[in-house]
Design an enzyme around this catalytic site. Sequence first.
Site, PDB file in Angstrom:
ATOM      1  N   LYS A  51       0.841  -1.205   0.000  1.00  0.00           N
ATOM      2  CA  LYS A  51       0.000   0.000   0.000  1.00  0.00           C
ATOM      3  C   LYS A  51       0.872   1.249   0.000  1.00  0.00           C
ATOM      4  O   LYS A  51       0.609   2.223  -0.692  1.00  0.00           O
ATOM      5  CB  LYS A  51      -0.944  -0.026   1.212  1.00  0.00           C
ATOM      6  CG  LYS A  51      -2.007  -1.119   1.092  1.00  0.00           C
ATOM      7  CD  LYS A  51      -2.767  -1.394   2.378  1.00  0.00           C
ATOM      8  CE  LYS A  51      -3.705  -2.584   2.177  1.00  0.00           C
ATOM      9  NZ  LYS A  51      -4.426  -3.011   3.373  1.00  0.00           N
ATOM     10  N   GLN A  95      -4.388  -1.562   9.705  1.00  0.00           N
ATOM     11  CA  GLN A  95      -4.303  -2.884   9.074  1.00  0.00           C
ATOM     12  C   GLN A  95      -4.913  -3.951   9.995  1.00  0.00           C
ATOM     13  O   GLN A  95      -4.566  -4.047  11.171  1.00  0.00           O
ATOM     14  CB  GLN A  95      -2.836  -3.222   8.759  1.00  0.00           C
ATOM     15  CG  GLN A  95      -2.652  -4.523   8.018  1.00  0.00           C
ATOM     16  CD  GLN A  95      -3.277  -4.517   6.611  1.00  0.00           C
ATOM     17  OE1 GLN A  95      -3.153  -3.544   5.880  1.00  0.00           O
ATOM     18  NE2 GLN A  95      -3.955  -5.598   6.260  1.00  0.00           N
ATOM     19  N   ASP A 118     -10.894   2.951   4.046  1.00  0.00           N
ATOM     20  CA  ASP A 118     -11.268   1.539   3.902  1.00  0.00           C
ATOM     21  C   ASP A 118     -12.790   1.381   3.809  1.00  0.00           C
ATOM     22  O   ASP A 118     -13.287   0.326   3.419  1.00  0.00           O
ATOM     23  CB  ASP A 118     -10.765   0.736   5.120  1.00  0.00           C
ATOM     24  CG  ASP A 118      -9.479  -0.023   4.816  1.00  0.00           C
ATOM     25  OD1 ASP A 118      -9.215  -0.293   3.625  1.00  0.00           O
ATOM     26  OD2 ASP A 118      -8.741  -0.347   5.771  1.00  0.00           O
TER      27      ASP A 118
END
Length: 289
Positions: A51, A95, A118
């Site tokens: 990422k 994460q 997200d």
Amino acid sequence: MILDGKALRKRILGNLAGEVAAFTEATGVTPCLATVLVGGDPASAVYVRSKRRACERVGMTSRHLPLPGDTTQAQLEALVDELNADPKVHGILVQLPLPAGMDSDTVLNRIDPHKDVDGFHPSNVGLLALKKARFVPCTPAGVMRLLEESGIDPKGKMATVVGRSAIVGLPAALLLTHAHATVTITHSRTPKDELEAAVRRADILVVAVGRPHFVPGEWVKEGAVVIDVGINRLDPAPGEETGRLVGDVDFEAAESRAGWITPVPGGVGPMTIAMLMSNTLVAARALTQ
Ligand code: NDP
């Protein structure tokens, strides 16, 4: 036909790089994604690294915040508060999975919904359900983009989604419904014969279970579009150092029946990262007005 997520990611990141440059030129602001990684899970570390590399490729900043595995819930929440308040940070990614004993829902709910790239915050989930999405969760967004870019219109099609997780199955089913497919959602309590029947009638099949070769190739309808979200590492074969990555669908057997199919790796995975970059630019634009 192979739905090549890797090639599409390259094109999307190329376009995004142009958009980011234009945005920065016009506003003086460089979009910034904060990545929070708690503990030393090697798979999570690999995901975060990809990422951050993608941020670099499109001209965004990434601010990496690694925390030790013994970080407390309160410390993690304090960090989220700090990032929420920092005007230089536009996207926050915590994460998952968090180490055992940590409550990920509380952490995700604490992220400013305007920085929740997200798309996991309840208010963003609600907006998505109402077809007014602020951020579409990256993996299902990637699934839809793969279909769109391949000229596959879900309208009027029978779609089956195997798996109903909050981050993949459920939002994928919502997006397919919004795109006018007729959607069946199956999960661990779906009787086996109904699961098979639902897969067999699917014009578009999305599988997100997390079990290698869960869907046998012979269940796939002739000409169907098969989107395999699963990423499973097999045990190493003799002579191999690490095991192969495979999806949830028996690719070798499904390939000859499917009209379109995603490989694993190289299908949905790369798209997830591309969509994260796209969401971060959306966030930076909305927060820079
Ligand atoms: P979860 O474990 O959260 O969800 C799995 C889903 O599969 C659940 O809804 C579960 O049902 C369902 N399921 C389990 N057993 C069966 C069964 N026998 N029949 C039908 N459904 C079943 O996983 P995720 O959704 O997070 O991830 C799924 C896979 O996708 C994993 O391999 C993961 O690594 C991969 N993944 C890939 C991404 C990418 O970028 N390519 C991103 C995210 C995930 P129930 O709800 O009843 O328990």
